[in-house]
Design an enzyme around this catalytic site. Structure first.
Site, short mmCIF file in Angstrom:
data_model
loop_
_atom_site.label_atom_id
_atom_site.label_comp_id
_atom_site.label_asym_id
_atom_site.label_seq_id
_atom_site.Cartn_x
_atom_site.Cartn_y
_atom_site.Cartn_z
N TYR A 53 0.92 -1.40 -0.08
CA TYR A 53 0.04 0.12 -0.06
C TYR A 53 0.87 1.33 -0.02
O TYR A 53 1.91 1.31 0.90
CB TYR A 53 -0.78 -0.09 1.21
CG TYR A 53 -2.47 -0.48 0.90
CD1 TYR A 53 -3.13 0.28 0.04
CD2 TYR A 53 -3.03 -1.55 1.64
CE1 TYR A 53 -4.44 -0.23 -0.33
CE2 TYR A 53 -4.28 -1.71 1.40
CZ TYR A 53 -4.93 -1.20 0.44
OH TYR A 53 -6.25 -1.38 0.05
N GLU A 55 -0.30 5.00 -0.41
CA GLU A 55 -1.27 6.18 -0.57
C GLU A 55 -0.45 7.58 -0.26
O GLU A 55 0.46 7.29 0.53
CB GLU A 55 -2.40 6.14 0.57
CG GLU A 55 -3.41 5.43 0.23
CD GLU A 55 -3.26 3.87 1.00
OE1 GLU A 55 -2.17 3.73 1.41
OE2 GLU A 55 -4.43 3.36 1.28
N ASP A 200 -7.14 14.64 -24.01
CA ASP A 200 -7.34 13.31 -23.77
C ASP A 200 -6.58 12.50 -25.11
O ASP A 200 -7.42 12.47 -25.98
CB ASP A 200 -8.70 13.12 -23.58
CG ASP A 200 -8.84 11.30 -23.48
OD1 ASP A 200 -7.73 10.54 -23.62
OD2 ASP A 200 -9.95 10.86 -23.09
N THR A 227 -4.20 7.11 -21.23
CA THR A 227 -4.17 5.58 -20.88
C THR A 227 -2.65 5.29 -21.47
O THR A 227 -1.94 5.84 -22.21
CB THR A 227 -4.88 4.59 -21.48
OG1 THR A 227 -4.91 4.85 -22.87
CG2 THR A 227 -6.29 4.81 -20.95
N LYS A 230 -2.30 1.68 -24.93
CA LYS A 230 -2.70 1.68 -26.17
C LYS A 230 -1.44 1.90 -27.21
O LYS A 230 -0.46 0.84 -27.31
CB LYS A 230 -3.75 2.78 -26.54
CG LYS A 230 -5.04 2.85 -25.75
CD LYS A 230 -6.16 3.73 -26.28
CE LYS A 230 -7.49 3.46 -25.49
NZ LYS A 230 -7.57 4.05 -24.15
N ARG A 236 -2.17 -1.82 -18.41
CA ARG A 236 -3.46 -0.98 -18.44
C ARG A 236 -3.48 -0.03 -17.33
O ARG A 236 -3.21 -0.48 -16.02
CB ARG A 236 -4.64 -2.08 -18.13
CG ARG A 236 -4.72 -2.99 -19.24
CD ARG A 236 -6.09 -3.75 -18.94
NE ARG A 236 -7.07 -3.16 -20.13
CZ ARG A 236 -6.78 -2.77 -21.37
NH1 ARG A 236 -6.13 -3.63 -22.19
NH2 ARG A 236 -7.74 -2.14 -22.04
N1 DSN Z 1 -11.95 1.40 -24.88
C1 DSN Z 1 -11.29 2.62 -25.38
C2 DSN Z 1 -11.20 2.44 -26.89
O1 DSN Z 1 -11.13 1.45 -27.61
O2 DSN Z 1 -10.97 3.40 -27.52
C3 DSN Z 1 -11.43 3.88 -24.76
O3 DSN Z 1 -12.03 3.60 -23.66
#
Ligand code: DSN
Length: 433
Positions: A53, A55, A200, A227, A230, A236
């Site tokens: 942990y 925090e 974003d 994120t 990707k 993730r």
């Molecule tokens: N699920 C992602 C996408 O495929 O674009 C974004 O949340």
């Protein structure tokens, strides 16, 4: 990777893992938001850092025993800042949705207004879709494309909406938009109405890190969320990058743009999250190191080159792409116009021959999202396997042949599998032993 404890301790779970390995090994991944992590990232993710942990932030934790959590989180923060040219990075958000909510919570009061891209024109659910909690807490106004044939955003309309509604945030970003965004124009509009400029960049963060696409922070944006799994090829998770002066998160600062880093840290914890997942933070640190290499820059350029090739080959075969092409890693294929089939039908047809993509609503789609008039596809994962333009030409041919019933599905499936086996996934194998 070799697994010894799992096959013995839980053979049922290990069988499921082997099944997913085989699916990934034999299948062609075309979902534009998916990718393969390296074996180094996988190893970092599967460590005992998950036991701890932590925090708080490095140097200011609530529990003892933080020597190594502080070291790894500081490393991830430094790497994220350097890679994206940011003054501050918070690497704790559990996902992209959480990261966006943390930024809203940091900057907005309940009922404040956000100007964001319409969901059906490519925006994301977390940009204020009516089904989300954020849409109950804040007021979202939507901008759209001016012309779906070119994909250009209607910046004049966006400016009129900004002047009329005085949003606190103007949000650039998308999950289904294949064209470029004019960041300087959006930042100028945000400045005109005193809004925070937020980007974003979840889909294209790896392409920004690889210097293949422009960085909104370089255009003066105040905040960028992404994120990490990707195009960035990490585990993730998510990162919030910002401009401003990082301060002590234990004290509530004034709500000024200069204080954004501290406001964001406080919104992440204790505002919306509890303990961060330190095994994931460790894996993010590894992915960020990989993303700073010349090899990753080459990867980012090839993602774009492959997308150009795939788009051109599909259009040459008579397919209709929304906006008639792409500037990034993804494309939206109008399956109704191209094949007289819904997105769902095409998704299922291609799944059956080993090619994975997702049904996707098209701009102002008359069909419900579970059917949809199109599919979304992209090149990040195939490029991670080392595929290049000649392979994209074959992929375009298989997509069209499968959708037009011009070849036996079993024949296409065998060719897809042979191609994938010739280009192994960077995530390696799953083996007992
Ligand atoms: N699920 C992602 C996408 O495929 O674009 C974004 O949340």
């Amino acid at each position: 990777m070799n697994y010894s404890a799992l096959p013995q301790g839980d053979p049922e779970v290990f069988r499921i893992l082997q099944g997913e390995y085989q699916r990934e090994h034999d299948g062609l991944e075309l979902i534009p938001s998916e990718n393969y992590v390296s074996e180094a990232v996988l190893e970092a993710l599967g460590t005992l850092m998950t036991n701890k942990y932590s925090e708080g932030t490095p140097g200011r934790r609530y529990y003892g025993g933080q020597t190594y959590t502080d070291q790894v989180e500081s490393l991830a923060i430094a790497r994220a800042k350097a890679l994206f040219n940011a003054d501050h990075a918070n690497v704790q958000p559990l996902s992209g949705a959480a990261a966006n909510l943390c930024v809203y919570a940091a900057w907005l009061e309940l009922g404040d207004t956000v100007l964001a891209m319409d969901l059906s024109h490519g925006g994301h659910l977390t940009h204020g879709a009516p089904v989300t909690f954020a849409a109950k807490a804040f007021k979202f106004i939507r901008y759209k494309m001016k012309d779906v044939e070119t994909g250009e955003i209607d910046y004049d309309h966006l400016e009129r909406l900004a002047l009329e509604h005085k949003p606190k945030i103007i949000l650039a970003g998308f999950s289904a938009y294949p064209r470029s965004i004019d960041y300087p124009r959006m930042k100028a509009i945000a400045d005109k109405v005193g809004a925070m400029a937020m980007a974003d960049m979840a889909h294209i963060a790896g392409l920004i890190a690889g210097k293949a696409l422009p960085n909104p922070l370089d255009a003066g944006f105040h905040v960028m969320t992404t994120t990490t799994h990707k195009t960035l090829r990490g585990p993730r998770g998510a990162v919030i990058l910002s401009r401003g002066t990082p301060g002590n998160p234990l004290r509530a600062p004034e709500k000024t743009l200069e204080n954004l880093p501290t406001l964001i840290d406080r919104a992440v914890f204790p505002g919306l999250q509890g303990g961060p997942h330190m095994n994931k933070v460790m894996a993010i640190a590894v992915a960020l190191k990989e993303a700073a290499t010349p090899a990753f820059r080459q990867y980012a350029r090839q993602v774009l080159a492959n997308a150009q090739a795939l788009a051109a080959q599909l259009m040459e075969r008579g397919c209709k792409l929304v906006t008639n092409g792409t500037d990034n890693h993804m494309m939206l294929l109008d399956t109704m116009a191209s094949f007289g089939k819904t997105g769902q039908e095409v998704q299922e047809l291609l799944d059956a021959v080993g090619m994975t993509l997702n049904k996707n609503a098209l701009p102002d789609d008359p069909l419900p999202p579970f059917k949809a008039s199109g599919v979304r596809l992209g090149t990040p994962a195939a490029t991670s396997r080392g595929m290049k333009e000649p392979e994209m030409e074959r992929v375009a041919g298989w997509i069209v042949d499968a959708c037009q019933g011009r070849a036996e599905p079993a024949q296409i499936a065998a060719q897809v599998k042979a191609l994938c086996n010739a280009f192994p996934s960077p995530s390696g194998k799953v083996q007992a032993g």
